[in-house]
Design a protein around this motif. Structure first.
Motif: not given
Length: 583
Positions: A35, A98, A101, A103-104, A119, A126, A129, A133
């Motif tokens: 990841s 990390k 994300d 959403n960013k 991703f 997940d 989710r 998403t």
């Protein structure tokens, strides 16, 4: 990070030629590492450790220097996980600090293909989710598909260049499961050549000739077929043989062959040749659902087992000898070894010089030959009526003569039943007379129509040779290193392995002292047993098997060492065959 994964968006990378396939779950540390990878993350692959189809795929992407290059060269997302977890792949900085994300992310244009693939792949594991998403993933699908289209196009251009094809669009839309690059190129080229010949035949209003059919057969890419054991002579492990039309799989289903689905014009030409050249005596009496095409092998003495009614066979090419030895009175009362010893039982027929109607369920073989020999056999597949009506209708539109089930008796009546071989010469008086009478036309146990007796056929061949004499066929280069397929051999497994697991069920009622606790799934349990970092419970080490619980599937699985499977199943009361499981 999540530790469970289901392959919903991408095909699970597997090794069909290997006994051990990829697991459907991986260690939490593996997901954590992958990841954080970027498109530019450097990678290094160890020498190819795989077998079968995975060996060939790995051989392409092991040259990659970055994660992005690995995906571009054919690595599945699951390959990244599998290869990293098993030590085949090393990754080096830079990494993300990390996980991404989503959403960013302001725009999908800001994401590389590697970002999208990793991703989307990890998003499926997940459990939390959201709908937001899911909406973002729809956009990812579109961009990933565009990237894949670009990669497929690049692959087509490379294949076309490698095999001397002038136009990459001459390649078929899809490469078949069994096809290597050369086979795909040759079959696609043969299909285009067949289309040209059909167009000329339609325009001029004439029949398709032997000359034209041979022109296309020379281009066709034959599969190294390991399954036709009944025709292989001692020492042979494969023959060049393909089947078109309907076929019966191991479960009894009647299916359309891949060669027919992908190469329609080649199939149409094969059907058109027989429909144009079918003897008058067989009009309305002969049907076929399938076509077998062969190259350069002399089939040993055998009887076909899945044919209904008579077959038609014809040979093509520049070769010497290679006659078909046929036992017209074979009633299967003698073994093949005894049948060969019966004097005068065999009839040798030159099927290059004429068309033969025969019963493939009676003994026959091909004599030795020199040169390049092709043969084509038209037959009716057993239980053809079980094929869906839409499929039968489609094949009929290609030119296959699909019979009604009620026509079976009529098909079988075209030739009389065999009388067997009884006297010292190998035949009864009646059978001798019938065989002599069947040398030309349709009588008795087979029918033979020589080209020498058909003036119209001779004119057709002359016209075709003249027309195509100034028009060279398409060309396909051959690979220099062409080897036979390797026999699939199961390799013994050392230690514990996720492939050696059997589904037990939601409850554990026996030998509870052999339960291995503290691990979320089979993969982590196997890793712990093999690592040696945590002492294996004495009872499990002594038995060579244990049981563990999966948090995702909410069931127990039996794990066992090599050679302990039966004892493990008995110990935990598993009385059914193991099924392929997701752990």
């Amino acid at each position: 990070l999540w530790v469970e994964v289901r392959f919903l968006a991408y095909p699970r990378a597997s090794c069909p030629d290997s006994e051990i396939s990829m697991p459907s779950t991986y260690k939490a540390s593996t997901y954590a590492a992958v990841s954080l990878w970027l498109d530019c993350t450097p990678v290094k692959y160890r020498p190819n450790p795989k077998r079968g189809k995975s060996f060939h795929r790995y051989g392409k992407y092991e040259k990659a220097k970055t994660v992005g290059e690995a995906l571009a060269l054919g690595s599945y997302p699951a390959d990244l996980l599998f290869d990293y977890e098993h030590g085949h792949l090393q990754a080096f900085p830079p990494f993300r600090k990390k996980p991404l994300d989503i959403n960013k992310v302001k725009s999908l244009e800001d994401m590389t293909e590697t970002d999208m693939v990793i991703f989307r792949f990890l998003a499926f594991v997940d459990p939390n989710r959201t709908a937001a998403t899911e909406k973002i993933m729809e956009g990812l699908d579109q961009r990933i598909n565009r990237f894949r289209h670009m990669h497929r196009r690049m692959h087509r251009l490379k294949i076309a260049k490698a095999f001397g094809m002038n136009d990459a669009d001459d390649l078929g839309d899809t490469k078949g499961f069994w096809e290597c690059g050369e086979t795909w190129a040759r079959r696609s080229t043969a299909d285009k050549e067949a289309r040209d010949i059909l167009a000329v035949a339609d325009k001029t209003g004439r029949k398709v000739s032997d000359h034209e059919f041979l022109r296309v057969l020379k281009l066709w890419g034959f599969r190294l077929n390991e399954t036709r054991k009944n025709v292989m002579r001692p020492g042979q492990t494969w023959v060049l043989s393909d089947t078109l039309g309907l076929t019966c799989d191991r479960s009894g289903q009647i299916l359309k062959r891949e060669e027919t689905r992908l190469y329609i014009d080649f199939n149409k030409l094969a059907c058109r040749w027989l429909n144009d050249n079918l003897p008058e005596e067989l009009q309305g009496k002969f049907y076929f659902t399938s076509i077998n095409i062969n190259k350069n092998y002399a089939a040993r003495l055998h009887r076909d087992g899945n044919n209904v009614g008579p077959s038609i066979i014809k040979a093509f090419g520049d070769f010497k000898q290679g006659e078909l030895s046929y036992y017209p009175e074979d009633d299967k009362s003698l073994t093949l070894d005894k049948l060969q010893k019966v004097p005068g039982a065999c009839e040798k027929l030159d099927i290059r010089a004429g068309t033969l109607l025969f019963d493939g369920c009676r003994a026959h073989e091909v004599e030795g030959f020199s040169g390049e020999r092709y043969s084509i056999v038209y037959f009716t597949c057993a239980r053809f009526w079980k094929a869906p009506a839409a499929l039968r209708s489609q094949l009929a539109s290609f030119g296959f003569r699909i019979p009604q089930r009620t026509a079976l008796a009529k098909m079988r009546s075209v030739m009389r039943p065999p009388q067997g071989y009884k006297d010292a010469t190998g035949k009864s008086a009646a059978s001798k007379k019938a065989t002599r009478e069947s040398i030309s036309g349709l009588r008795g146990c087979y029918g033979y129509w020589p080209i020498s007796a058909d003036k119209a056929k001779q004119r057709l061949e002359s016209q075709a040779a003249t027309y195509w004499g100034t028009r060279p066929p398409r060309r396909v280069n051959e690979e220099e290193d062409k080897t036979a397929p390797k026999k699939r051999i199961r390799q013994p497994v050392e230690g514990w392995h996720h492939s050696m697991a059997v589904l037990l069920g939601p409850e554990l009622t026996k030998n509870k002292n052999l339960e291995l606790k503290g691990f979320p799934n089979v993969v982590d349990a196997v890793a712990a047993l093999n690592s040696g970092e945590t002492p294996t419970p004495k009872a499990i080490a002594k038995a060579g098997y244990c049981v563990t619980y999966s948090n995702r599937t909410k069931v127990y699985y039996v794990l066992y060492l090599e050679g302990k499977r039966e004892k493990a199943m008995q110990a935990f009361g598993v009385d059914r065959p193991a099924k392929k499981i997701k752990t």
